[in-house]
Design an enzyme around this catalytic site. Structure first.
Site, PDB file in Angstrom:
ATOM      1  N   ARG A 125       0.877  -1.182   0.000  1.00  0.00           N
ATOM      2  CA  ARG A 125       0.000   0.000   0.000  1.00  0.00           C
ATOM      3  C   ARG A 125       0.904   1.219   0.000  1.00  0.00           C
ATOM      4  O   ARG A 125       1.753   1.364   0.888  1.00  0.00           O
ATOM      5  CB  ARG A 125      -0.906   0.009   1.228  1.00  0.00           C
ATOM      6  CG  ARG A 125      -1.577   1.364   1.445  1.00  0.00           C
ATOM      7  CD  ARG A 125      -2.687   1.348   2.465  1.00  0.00           C
ATOM      8  NE  ARG A 125      -3.835   0.637   1.962  1.00  0.00           N
ATOM      9  CZ  ARG A 125      -5.045   0.693   2.522  1.00  0.00           C
ATOM     10  NH1 ARG A 125      -5.245   1.423   3.606  1.00  0.00           N
ATOM     11  NH2 ARG A 125      -6.058   0.014   2.010  1.00  0.00           N
ATOM     12  N   HIS A 153      -7.565   0.946  -6.253  1.00  0.00           N
ATOM     13  CA  HIS A 153      -7.731   0.068  -5.085  1.00  0.00           C
ATOM     14  C   HIS A 153      -8.330  -1.253  -5.575  1.00  0.00           C
ATOM     15  O   HIS A 153      -9.467  -1.607  -5.266  1.00  0.00           O
ATOM     16  CB  HIS A 153      -8.633   0.751  -4.049  1.00  0.00           C
ATOM     17  CG  HIS A 153      -8.540   0.176  -2.669  1.00  0.00           C
ATOM     18  ND1 HIS A 153      -7.709  -0.876  -2.336  1.00  0.00           N
ATOM     19  CD2 HIS A 153      -9.196   0.509  -1.517  1.00  0.00           C
ATOM     20  CE1 HIS A 153      -7.852  -1.154  -1.049  1.00  0.00           C
ATOM     21  NE2 HIS A 153      -8.747  -0.337  -0.534  1.00  0.00           N
ATOM     22  N   GLN A 171      -9.947  -4.003  -3.262  1.00  0.00           N
ATOM     23  CA  GLN A 171     -11.263  -3.592  -2.767  1.00  0.00           C
ATOM     24  C   GLN A 171     -12.337  -3.918  -3.795  1.00  0.00           C
ATOM     25  O   GLN A 171     -13.426  -4.374  -3.460  1.00  0.00           O
ATOM     26  CB  GLN A 171     -11.244  -2.088  -2.474  1.00  0.00           C
ATOM     27  CG  GLN A 171     -12.572  -1.559  -1.953  1.00  0.00           C
ATOM     28  CD  GLN A 171     -12.916  -2.078  -0.571  1.00  0.00           C
ATOM     29  OE1 GLN A 171     -12.119  -1.942   0.349  1.00  0.00           O
ATOM     30  NE2 GLN A 171     -14.080  -2.666  -0.405  1.00  0.00           N
ATOM     31  N   ASP A 231     -17.307   7.007  -1.347  1.00  0.00           N
ATOM     32  CA  ASP A 231     -16.041   6.865  -0.621  1.00  0.00           C
ATOM     33  C   ASP A 231     -15.766   8.215   0.039  1.00  0.00           C
ATOM     34  O   ASP A 231     -16.430   9.220  -0.264  1.00  0.00           O
ATOM     35  CB  ASP A 231     -14.924   6.476  -1.618  1.00  0.00           C
ATOM     36  CG  ASP A 231     -13.570   6.243  -0.940  1.00  0.00           C
ATOM     37  OD1 ASP A 231     -13.551   5.944   0.274  1.00  0.00           O
ATOM     38  OD2 ASP A 231     -12.530   6.366  -1.621  1.00  0.00           O
ATOM     39  N   CYS A 253     -16.303   1.452   0.883  1.00  0.00           N
ATOM     40  CA  CYS A 253     -15.150   0.600   1.200  1.00  0.00           C
ATOM     41  C   CYS A 253     -14.726   0.724   2.656  1.00  0.00           C
ATOM     42  O   CYS A 253     -14.011  -0.141   3.155  1.00  0.00           O
ATOM     43  CB  CYS A 253     -13.997   0.922   0.261  1.00  0.00           C
ATOM     44  SG  CYS A 253     -13.325   2.586   0.461  1.00  0.00           S
ATOM     45  N   ARG A 302     -13.352  -8.724   1.588  1.00  0.00           N
ATOM     46  CA  ARG A 302     -11.927  -8.459   1.344  1.00  0.00           C
ATOM     47  C   ARG A 302     -11.122  -9.731   1.608  1.00  0.00           C
ATOM     48  O   ARG A 302     -10.227 -10.092   0.853  1.00  0.00           O
ATOM     49  CB  ARG A 302     -11.414  -7.335   2.276  1.00  0.00           C
ATOM     50  CG  ARG A 302     -11.978  -5.952   1.989  1.00  0.00           C
ATOM     51  CD  ARG A 302     -11.525  -5.412   0.656  1.00  0.00           C
ATOM     52  NE  ARG A 302     -10.086  -5.334   0.528  1.00  0.00           N
ATOM     53  CZ  ARG A 302      -9.325  -4.334   0.978  1.00  0.00           C
ATOM     54  NH1 ARG A 302      -9.881  -3.293   1.561  1.00  0.00           N
ATOM     55  NH2 ARG A 302      -8.012  -4.319   0.811  1.00  0.00           N
TER      56      ARG A 302
HETATM   57  N1  NVA Z   1     -10.020   6.729  -1.154  1.00  0.00           N
HETATM   58  C1  NVA Z   1      -9.640   6.259   0.160  1.00  0.00           C
HETATM   59  C2  NVA Z   1      -9.848   4.791   0.292  1.00  0.00           C
HETATM   60  C3  NVA Z   1      -9.566   4.237   1.667  1.00  0.00           C
HETATM   61  C4  NVA Z   1      -9.715   2.763   1.759  1.00  0.00           C
HETATM   62  C5  NVA Z   1      -8.205   6.636   0.446  1.00  0.00           C
HETATM   63  O1  NVA Z   1      -7.361   6.481  -0.454  1.00  0.00           O
HETATM   64  O2  NVA Z   1      -7.920   7.106   1.550  1.00  0.00           O
HETATM   65  N1   CP Z   2     -11.149  -0.278   2.661  1.00  0.00           N
HETATM   66  C1   CP Z   2      -9.873  -0.283   3.052  1.00  0.00           C
HETATM   67  O1   CP Z   2      -8.937  -0.468   2.266  1.00  0.00           O
HETATM   68  O2   CP Z   2      -9.714  -0.090   4.382  1.00  0.00           O
HETATM   69  P1   CP Z   2      -8.329   0.125   5.138  1.00  0.00           P
HETATM   70  O3   CP Z   2      -7.788   1.470   4.723  1.00  0.00           O
HETATM   71  O4   CP Z   2      -8.696   0.096   6.600  1.00  0.00           O
HETATM   72  O5   CP Z   2      -7.391  -0.972   4.755  1.00  0.00           O
END
Ligand code: NVA
Ligand code: CP
Length: 316
Positions: free
Chosen positions: A101, A128, A131, A224, A264, A292
């Site tokens: 990540r 993502h 997800q 989101d 998500c 997930r």
């Molecule tokens: N768009 C959000 C998704 C979190 C799972 C982010 O990147 O923070």
């Molecule tokens: N939805 C998701 O990716 O959650 P986290 O940021 O908690 O991993």
């Protein structure tokens, strides 16, 4: 060539469907398949915070018989300039797959460049894809399939989730509409790629400004956060611009009466979605979060099978 999962369109429609079939089988019999027995190790690296991704990979790798190694990269040399290509070369000597990540998609590509094992995108600024595998599994469960189903995503149409809905939804043969305020539109390259995929799957993609039009008569309403990780201090006034895109009871009333709602998580309750909707009868967000685990187990199993079949693979 080692197969990676860096973007949703790294899986063809048939491959995406095979991974989702496997995820459903793994969900039905959670401890039956142990492709990581040995145990083989998987590195799960985080440049950004996480709850679901971290825990679902950790638990999932263990359930596959493997050994998860979850690392906050602040504790590594990543922040001190170690090349990701070098890091990937080293990790490939220890582990059977790497999940990362991170921020820019260039970092993900750099890691994959050096890796001799499959690399999985656990979220970047651009996409993502893990997800979306969970989301598609959830849509299959609640809508009886994905092909021909319609999804309206409202909110930050420029973020990773919007891009992944476009690519993965098109791959799954869905009709995907995304709507956000001016200045928060998806990348034209992603829209173009999604349209190209949709042309082959019978799906479609539309980029809109009007949130009411985006959710009109759809099977799935998705949203989101308005402020993704890394954007907290960018000084943009998001609340005012995004307010018309809030998923509340009034907006949801424009979707099909049996439409399901996806998010998500984590949710910013009272911003992009109200409590009433998130906790309401149409919300399937906790099934989505559970999925997930199943989707990622299937993805890892599938990628490792592909890798084993690659010429010269040590596990082949
Ligand atoms: N768009 C959000 C998704 C979190 C799972 C982010 O990147 O923070
Ligand atoms: N939805 C998701 O990716 O959650 P986290 O940021 O908690 O991993």
């Amino acid at each position: 060539m080692t197969r990676h999962f860096l973007r949703d369109d790294d899986l063809s429609p048939a491959e995406q469907s095979a991974v989702l079939d496997l995820a459903a089988r793994m969900k039905a019999d959670r401890f039956a398949l142990r492709p990581l027995a040995g145990p083989r190790a998987v590195a799960v690296l985080f440049d950004k915070p996480s709850l679901r991704t971290r825990l679902s990979f950790d638990v999932g790798i263990a359930e596959l018989g493997g050994h998860p190694i979850v690392v906050d990269t602040q504790l590594t040399h990543f922040g001190r300039g170690e090349s990701l290509v070098d890091a990937a070369r080293v990790l490939s000597r220890y582990v059977s797959a790497i999940v990362l990540r991170t921020f820019g998609d260039d970092r993900m590509t750099e890691l994959a460049e050096g890796a001799g094992v499959p690399v999985v995108n656990g979220l970047t600024d651009g996409f993502h894809p893990c997800q979306l595998l969970a989301d598609l599994l959830t849509i299959r469960e609640h809508c009886g399939g994905t092909a021909g189903r319609s999804l309206g995503y409202v909110g930050d149409a420029a973020n990773n989730m919007a891009h992944s809905y476009l690519l993965a939804g098109a791959t799954a043969g869905m009709h995907v509409r995304v709507a956000g305020p001016a200045g928060h539109d998806p990348s034209p390259a992603v829209v173009e790629r999604a349209a190209e995929i949709a042309a082959g799957t019978g799906g479609s993609v539309r980029v809109l400004r009007d949130p009411v039009e985006a959710v009109a008569g759809v099977d799935v309403v998705a949203t989101d956060t308005w402020t993704s990780m890394g954007q907290e201090d960018d000084g943009r006034d998001r609340l005012t611009a995004f307010q018309p895109y809030q998923v509340n009871k009034t907006l949801l009333a424009g979707a099909r009466p049996d439409a399901v709602v996806l998010h998500c998580l984590p949710a910013h309750r009272g911003e992009e979605i109200t409590d009433e909707v998130l906790d309401g009868p149409q919300s399937v967000v906790f099934d989505q979060a559970e999925n997930r685990l199943h989707a990622q187990k299937a993805l890892l199993g599938w990628l490792l099978d592909q890798h084993a079949a690659e010429p010269g693979s040590p596990t082949g």
